[in-house]
Design a protein around this motif. Structure first.
Motif, short mmCIF file in Angstrom:
data_model
loop_
_atom_site.label_atom_id
_atom_site.label_comp_id
_atom_site.label_asym_id
_atom_site.label_seq_id
_atom_site.Cartn_x
_atom_site.Cartn_y
_atom_site.Cartn_z
N LYS A 1 0.84 -1.16 -0.08
CA LYS A 1 0.01 -0.03 -0.18
C LYS A 1 0.69 1.21 0.04
O LYS A 1 1.64 1.31 -0.50
N ASN A 2 0.38 2.45 0.50
CA ASN A 2 1.08 3.64 0.44
C ASN A 2 0.83 4.09 1.70
O ASN A 2 -0.17 4.82 1.99
N HIS A 3 2.12 4.29 2.67
CA HIS A 3 1.82 5.10 3.76
C HIS A 3 3.09 5.89 4.27
O HIS A 3 4.01 6.07 3.31
N THR A 4 3.09 6.65 5.17
CA THR A 4 3.94 7.66 5.67
C THR A 4 4.44 7.39 7.23
O THR A 4 3.61 6.60 7.90
N PHE B 1 5.38 9.67 1.08
CA PHE B 1 4.51 8.70 0.81
C PHE B 1 5.63 7.45 0.45
O PHE B 1 6.65 7.85 -0.28
N PRO C 1 5.01 4.11 -1.54
CA PRO C 1 4.22 3.19 -2.11
C PRO C 1 4.92 2.04 -2.43
O PRO C 1 6.18 1.80 -2.92
N SER D 1 11.49 -3.84 0.43
CA SER D 1 10.50 -2.90 0.90
C SER D 1 11.48 -1.60 1.44
O SER D 1 12.56 -1.86 1.79
N GLN E 1 -1.67 9.03 4.80
CA GLN E 1 -2.59 8.71 3.86
C GLN E 1 -4.12 9.08 4.41
O GLN E 1 -4.47 8.70 5.78
N SER F 1 -3.53 9.79 -6.91
CA SER F 1 -2.15 9.12 -7.46
C SER F 1 -1.42 9.94 -8.50
O SER F 1 -0.19 10.27 -8.38
N SER G 1 0.07 13.04 -7.08
CA SER G 1 1.24 12.99 -6.08
C SER G 1 2.52 12.73 -6.86
O SER G 1 3.58 12.98 -6.54
N ARG G 2 2.05 11.95 -8.04
CA ARG G 2 3.29 11.59 -8.90
C ARG G 2 3.87 13.13 -9.38
O ARG G 2 5.05 13.05 -9.77
N ARG H 1 2.15 15.64 -1.01
CA ARG H 1 0.90 14.96 -0.81
C ARG H 1 -0.21 15.89 -1.42
O ARG H 1 0.04 17.13 -1.52
#
Length: 187
Positions: free
Chosen positions: A60-63, A84, A86, A94, A113, A171, A174-175, A180
């Motif tokens: 997933k995508n966390h901070t 972030f 991902p 990871s 997130q 998404s 953010s890219r 954020r």
């Protein structure tokens, strides 16, 4: 000769008693998300000055974003933020993010997130056992109901946007910005 050996041993014992043993810093490993869900595992650690906390991001995508006890789902001004991270479900490696414990004060952390912090995705280093406890911090995070980001690009969300549309826009934004994104409801 015997006197010298006894004197040397006595000085070594006295030195370690007075100055303490040199302690090798410990690394506390923490899993971010993954199969356990929207949590840090473990959700708190007790660390000494000089120790490191190494966060291992799972799918997933966390901070890992520093906050304060009073505002669990708000980034702390001047605090650390992993950004972030991902991670694909089938990722072989990871990413990690490591902090060093500089003092014995509590360190409060949350995931930026959308919806993760109010779902209970919070973490602490050296949370007190009385007063501002981890249990209270978690309760305040869940009560925050916060579900938006703080900085970066933004777009207006209309009632016609499906959740898939929202995620796709988030998404992409953010890219593009590397920051954020903020989601605003159209009036």
């Amino acid at each position: 000769m015997l006197f010298t050996t006894i004197l040397t041993a006595s000085l070594a014992i006295l030195s370690s008693a007075v100055f303490g043993e040199a302690r090798k810093p410990k690394t506390h490993d923490v899993i971010v998300g993954g199969a356990a869900g929207l949590v840090y595992t473990p959700n708190q650690v007790h660390a000494k000055v000089g120790d490191h906390v190494k966060f291992h991001f799972q799918f997933k995508n966390h901070t890992v974003t520093q906050s304060s006890f009073d505002y669990p789902c708000e980034p702390l001004k001047g605090g650390f933020d992993s950004g972030f991270m991902p991670v694909a479900m089938d990722a072989k490696k990871s990413p990690t993010f490591t902090i060093e414990v500089k003092n014995e004060d509590p360190i409060w952390v949350h995931c930026e997130q959308v919806g993760h912090c109010p779902s209970g995705m919070v973490f602490a280093v050296n949370a007190p056992k009385k007063g501002n406890t981890f249990k209270k911090f978690l309760k305040m995070a869940k009560a925050s109901g916060k579900n938006d980001y703080h900085d970066g690009g933004s777009y207006k969300r209309s009632d016609d946007d499906s959740e898939d549309d929202v995620e796709e826009k988030r998404s992409l934004l953010s890219r593009i910005t590397g920051k954020r994104d903020v989601v605003e409801l159209e009036a």
